[in-house]
Motif scaffolding. Structure first.
Motif, PDB file in Angstrom:
ATOM      1  N   LYS A 140     -17.895 -30.217 -17.674  1.00  0.00           N
ATOM      2  CA  LYS A 140     -17.186 -30.879 -18.662  1.00  0.00           C
ATOM      3  C   LYS A 140     -17.971 -31.825 -19.087  1.00  0.00           C
ATOM      4  CE  LYS A 140     -12.380 -32.256 -18.852  1.00  0.00           C
ATOM      5  NZ  LYS A 140     -11.095 -32.884 -18.148  1.00  0.00           N
ATOM      6  N   GLY A 141     -17.975 -31.753 -20.811  1.00  0.00           N
ATOM      7  CA  GLY A 141     -18.462 -32.588 -21.564  1.00  0.00           C
ATOM      8  C   GLY A 141     -17.460 -33.499 -22.192  1.00  0.00           C
ATOM      9  N   SER A 142     -17.669 -33.910 -23.476  1.00  0.00           N
ATOM     10  CA  SER A 142     -16.829 -34.722 -24.657  1.00  0.00           C
ATOM     11  C   SER A 142     -15.719 -33.963 -24.954  1.00  0.00           C
ATOM     12  CB  SER A 142     -17.739 -35.239 -25.477  1.00  0.00           C
ATOM     13  OG  SER A 142     -18.206 -34.220 -26.244  1.00  0.00           O
ATOM     14  N   ILE A 143     -14.787 -33.461 -24.045  1.00  0.00           N
ATOM     15  CA  ILE A 143     -13.679 -32.561 -24.461  1.00  0.00           C
ATOM     16  C   ILE A 143     -12.554 -33.633 -24.492  1.00  0.00           C
ATOM     17  CG2 ILE A 143     -13.306 -31.623 -22.172  1.00  0.00           C
ATOM     18  CD1 ILE A 143     -12.012 -29.277 -23.509  1.00  0.00           C
ATOM     19  N   PRO A 144     -11.914 -33.839 -25.427  1.00  0.00           N
ATOM     20  CA  PRO A 144     -10.416 -34.701 -25.389  1.00  0.00           C
ATOM     21  C   PRO A 144      -9.398 -34.193 -24.446  1.00  0.00           C
ATOM     22  CG  PRO A 144     -11.241 -34.133 -27.661  1.00  0.00           C
ATOM     23  CD  PRO A 144     -11.989 -33.193 -26.959  1.00  0.00           C
ATOM     24  N   ASP A 145      -8.864 -35.149 -23.944  1.00  0.00           N
ATOM     25  CA  ASP A 145      -7.528 -34.688 -23.083  1.00  0.00           C
ATOM     26  C   ASP A 145      -6.549 -33.719 -23.779  1.00  0.00           C
ATOM     27  OD1 ASP A 145      -7.707 -37.922 -21.343  1.00  0.00           O
ATOM     28  OD2 ASP A 145      -8.867 -36.091 -21.199  1.00  0.00           O
ATOM     29  N   ARG A 146      -6.657 -33.837 -25.119  1.00  0.00           N
ATOM     30  CA  ARG A 146      -5.511 -32.886 -25.933  1.00  0.00           C
ATOM     31  C   ARG A 146      -5.804 -31.565 -25.994  1.00  0.00           C
ATOM     32  NH1 ARG A 146      -6.528 -33.718 -30.693  1.00  0.00           N
ATOM     33  NH2 ARG A 146      -8.332 -35.048 -30.637  1.00  0.00           N
ATOM     34  N   PHE A 147      -7.330 -31.261 -25.410  1.00  0.00           N
ATOM     35  CA  PHE A 147      -7.630 -29.817 -25.372  1.00  0.00           C
ATOM     36  C   PHE A 147      -7.866 -29.346 -23.835  1.00  0.00           C
ATOM     37  CE2 PHE A 147     -10.859 -30.531 -29.303  1.00  0.00           C
ATOM     38  CZ  PHE A 147      -9.681 -31.019 -30.139  1.00  0.00           C
ATOM     39  N   SER A 148      -7.474 -28.000 -23.924  1.00  0.00           N
ATOM     40  CA  SER A 148      -7.680 -27.566 -22.646  1.00  0.00           C
ATOM     41  C   SER A 148      -8.229 -26.029 -22.783  1.00  0.00           C
ATOM     42  CB  SER A 148      -6.327 -27.307 -21.863  1.00  0.00           C
ATOM     43  OG  SER A 148      -5.505 -26.486 -22.412  1.00  0.00           O
ATOM     44  N   ALA A 149      -8.954 -25.492 -21.949  1.00  0.00           N
ATOM     45  CA  ALA A 149      -9.467 -24.307 -21.789  1.00  0.00           C
ATOM     46  C   ALA A 149      -9.247 -23.510 -20.524  1.00  0.00           C
ATOM     47  CB  ALA A 149     -11.036 -24.270 -22.497  1.00  0.00           C
ATOM     48  N   GLN A 150      -9.594 -21.954 -20.548  1.00  0.00           N
ATOM     49  CA  GLN A 150      -9.469 -21.377 -19.358  1.00  0.00           C
ATOM     50  C   GLN A 150     -10.486 -20.149 -19.533  1.00  0.00           C
ATOM     51  OE1 GLN A 150      -5.945 -19.765 -18.220  1.00  0.00           O
ATOM     52  NE2 GLN A 150      -4.802 -20.265 -20.080  1.00  0.00           N
ATOM     53  N   GLN A 151     -10.721 -19.574 -18.621  1.00  0.00           N
ATOM     54  CA  GLN A 151     -11.632 -18.006 -18.754  1.00  0.00           C
ATOM     55  C   GLN A 151     -10.483 -17.017 -18.099  1.00  0.00           C
ATOM     56  OE1 GLN A 151     -15.204 -17.631 -16.653  1.00  0.00           O
ATOM     57  NE2 GLN A 151     -16.073 -16.161 -18.537  1.00  0.00           N
ATOM     58  N   PHE A 152     -10.300 -15.989 -18.694  1.00  0.00           N
ATOM     59  CA  PHE A 152      -9.379 -15.084 -17.918  1.00  0.00           C
ATOM     60  C   PHE A 152     -10.145 -14.042 -17.168  1.00  0.00           C
ATOM     61  CE2 PHE A 152      -5.637 -16.395 -20.291  1.00  0.00           C
ATOM     62  CZ  PHE A 152      -6.093 -17.140 -21.144  1.00  0.00           C
ATOM     63  N   SER A 153      -9.516 -13.047 -16.497  1.00  0.00           N
ATOM     64  CA  SER A 153     -10.072 -11.954 -15.501  1.00  0.00           C
ATOM     65  C   SER A 153     -11.068 -11.194 -16.330  1.00  0.00           C
ATOM     66  CB  SER A 153      -8.886 -11.443 -14.924  1.00  0.00           C
ATOM     67  OG  SER A 153      -8.065 -10.749 -15.889  1.00  0.00           O
ATOM     68  N   ASP A 154     -10.892 -11.073 -17.684  1.00  0.00           N
ATOM     69  CA  ASP A 154     -11.845 -10.089 -18.479  1.00  0.00           C
ATOM     70  C   ASP A 154     -12.897 -10.897 -19.192  1.00  0.00           C
ATOM     71  OD1 ASP A 154      -9.694  -9.791 -21.482  1.00  0.00           O
ATOM     72  OD2 ASP A 154     -10.464 -11.407 -20.312  1.00  0.00           O
TER      73      ASP A 154
ATOM     74  N   GLU B  89     -10.179 -19.071 -23.690  1.00  0.00           N
ATOM     75  CA  GLU B  89      -9.382 -19.599 -24.843  1.00  0.00           C
ATOM     76  C   GLU B  89      -9.467 -20.849 -24.800  1.00  0.00           C
ATOM     77  OE1 GLU B  89      -5.543 -17.911 -24.849  1.00  0.00           O
ATOM     78  OE2 GLU B  89      -6.136 -15.832 -25.188  1.00  0.00           O
ATOM     79  N   LEU B  90      -9.643 -21.562 -26.120  1.00  0.00           N
ATOM     80  CA  LEU B  90      -9.533 -23.089 -26.403  1.00  0.00           C
ATOM     81  C   LEU B  90      -8.226 -23.403 -26.667  1.00  0.00           C
ATOM     82  CD1 LEU B  90     -11.109 -25.977 -25.910  1.00  0.00           C
ATOM     83  CD2 LEU B  90     -12.315 -25.445 -28.202  1.00  0.00           C
ATOM     84  N   ASN B  91      -7.532 -24.353 -25.876  1.00  0.00           N
ATOM     85  CA  ASN B  91      -6.258 -24.837 -26.636  1.00  0.00           C
ATOM     86  C   ASN B  91      -6.316 -26.245 -27.137  1.00  0.00           C
ATOM     87  OD1 ASN B  91      -4.572 -22.239 -25.968  1.00  0.00           O
ATOM     88  ND2 ASN B  91      -5.489 -22.794 -24.013  1.00  0.00           N
ATOM     89  N   MET B  92      -5.783 -26.448 -28.138  1.00  0.00           N
ATOM     90  CA  MET B  92      -5.962 -27.945 -29.030  1.00  0.00           C
ATOM     91  C   MET B  92      -4.543 -28.236 -29.319  1.00  0.00           C
ATOM     92  SD  MET B  92      -9.183 -26.390 -31.250  1.00  0.00           S
ATOM     93  CE  MET B  92      -9.652 -27.930 -31.534  1.00  0.00           C
ATOM     94  N   SER B  93      -4.139 -29.475 -28.674  1.00  0.00           N
ATOM     95  CA  SER B  93      -2.824 -29.787 -28.943  1.00  0.00           C
ATOM     96  C   SER B  93      -2.987 -31.295 -29.739  1.00  0.00           C
ATOM     97  CB  SER B  93      -2.231 -30.056 -27.976  1.00  0.00           C
ATOM     98  OG  SER B  93      -2.409 -30.787 -26.954  1.00  0.00           O
ATOM     99  N   SER B  94      -1.754 -31.541 -30.615  1.00  0.00           N
ATOM    100  CA  SER B  94      -1.617 -32.790 -31.291  1.00  0.00           C
ATOM    101  C   SER B  94      -2.970 -33.257 -32.081  1.00  0.00           C
ATOM    102  CB  SER B  94      -1.679 -33.986 -30.322  1.00  0.00           C
ATOM    103  OG  SER B  94      -0.582 -33.737 -29.430  1.00  0.00           O
ATOM    104  N   LEU B  95      -3.144 -32.088 -33.037  1.00  0.00           N
ATOM    105  CA  LEU B  95      -4.496 -32.137 -33.831  1.00  0.00           C
ATOM    106  C   LEU B  95      -4.560 -33.268 -34.800  1.00  0.00           C
ATOM    107  CD1 LEU B  95      -4.594 -27.991 -34.518  1.00  0.00           C
ATOM    108  CD2 LEU B  95      -6.287 -29.519 -33.184  1.00  0.00           C
ATOM    109  N   GLU B  96      -5.991 -33.597 -34.829  1.00  0.00           N
ATOM    110  CA  GLU B  96      -6.329 -35.011 -35.681  1.00  0.00           C
ATOM    111  C   GLU B  96      -7.057 -34.540 -36.775  1.00  0.00           C
ATOM    112  OE1 GLU B  96      -7.764 -37.760 -32.870  1.00  0.00           O
ATOM    113  OE2 GLU B  96      -5.677 -38.061 -31.757  1.00  0.00           O
ATOM    114  N   LEU B  97      -7.061 -35.298 -37.744  1.00  0.00           N
ATOM    115  CA  LEU B  97      -8.097 -35.016 -38.756  1.00  0.00           C
ATOM    116  C   LEU B  97      -9.635 -34.726 -38.230  1.00  0.00           C
ATOM    117  CD1 LEU B  97      -6.654 -37.463 -41.759  1.00  0.00           C
ATOM    118  CD2 LEU B  97      -6.401 -34.882 -41.650  1.00  0.00           C
TER     119      LEU B  97
END
Lengths: 113, 113
Positions: free
Chosen positions: A57-71, A75-83
């Motif tokens: 894990k690097g400098s990823i904001p808490d608003r972001f999450s990610a996962q790797q699926f069985s295949d 996906e990188l999920n980003m919420s409360s997007l800022e400029l």
């Protein structure tokens, strides 16, 4: 040869919205990395996965999450997007977690209005 | 803290005019040093991996070398299609790091006919 596929290529969102970026690694690659590249800057490491488990894990904001699926896609999920989230988001894949080269996709350009 | 410094920031060459790019690094233990080429709006394209001092890799007009403190990317008789930003990245041995790359700021190379 097959390369890393990222979708979408371009994404426009407004502040406080959410976004999901997808990455399909090179076939047989089991490790995925996410990087963020701001205008005129070098890529900054966000997070990585090996065999569907978060490995670094690097400098990823808490608003972001990610996962790797069985295949092995990720996906990188980003919420409360800022400029300031406007950037190119790259995904890279490699075979194993060792010092094998990481191969990059062409990125998703995210623009926040 | 690991650091990667590339010089020069920009380089303008005449076609056929050979030159070298420098990548100086400070890392607790070098796992690998990677050279990438990046075209505008594209993801970094892998060129070389170097693992130990004294190692050299070559591909067409490009040759990468590695010492304990720096790496050089030599461009011999460049052509306009060699115009790109060249990125250097290091991967360090660390108990809490499994492969993230730390990039330098890059050298933007322009080759004119």
């Amino acid at each position: 040869a097959a390369g890393v596929i990222q979708s979408p290529r371009h994404l426009i969102k407004e502040k406080r919205e959410t976004a999901t970026l997808k990455c399909y690694p090179i076939p047989r690659h089991d490790t995925v990395y996410w990087y963020q590249q701001g205008p005129g800057q070098d890529p900054q490491f966000l997070i990585s996965f090996y065999e569907k488990m978060q490995s670094d894990k690097g400098s990823i904001p808490d608003r972001f999450s990610a996962q790797q699926f069985s295949d092995y896609h990720s996906e990188l999920n980003m919420s409360s997007l800022e400029l300031g989230d406007s950037a190119l988001y790259f995904c890279a894949s490699s075979l194993g977690q060792g010092n094998q080269p990481q191969h990059f996709g062409d990125g998703t350009r995210l623009s926040i209005l | 803290e690991d650091q990667v410094t590339q010089s020069p920031e920009a380089l303008r060459l005449q076609e056929g005019e050979s030159s070298s790019l420098n990548c100086s690094y400070t890392v607790s233990g070098l796992r690998g040093l990677f050279w990438y080429r990046q075209d505008p709006g594209k993801g970094p394209e892998f060129l070389f991996t170097l693992y130990s001092a004294g190692e050299e890799k070559e591909k067409e007009r490009l040759k990468a070398t590695l010492t304990k403190k720096e790496s050089f990317l030599h461009i011999t008789a460049p052509k306009p299609e060699d115009s790109a930003t060249y990125l250097c990245a290091v991967q360090a041995w660390a108990t809490d790091s499994w492969g993230k790359l730390q990039f330098g700021a890059g050298t933007q190379v322009v080759v004119t006919p």
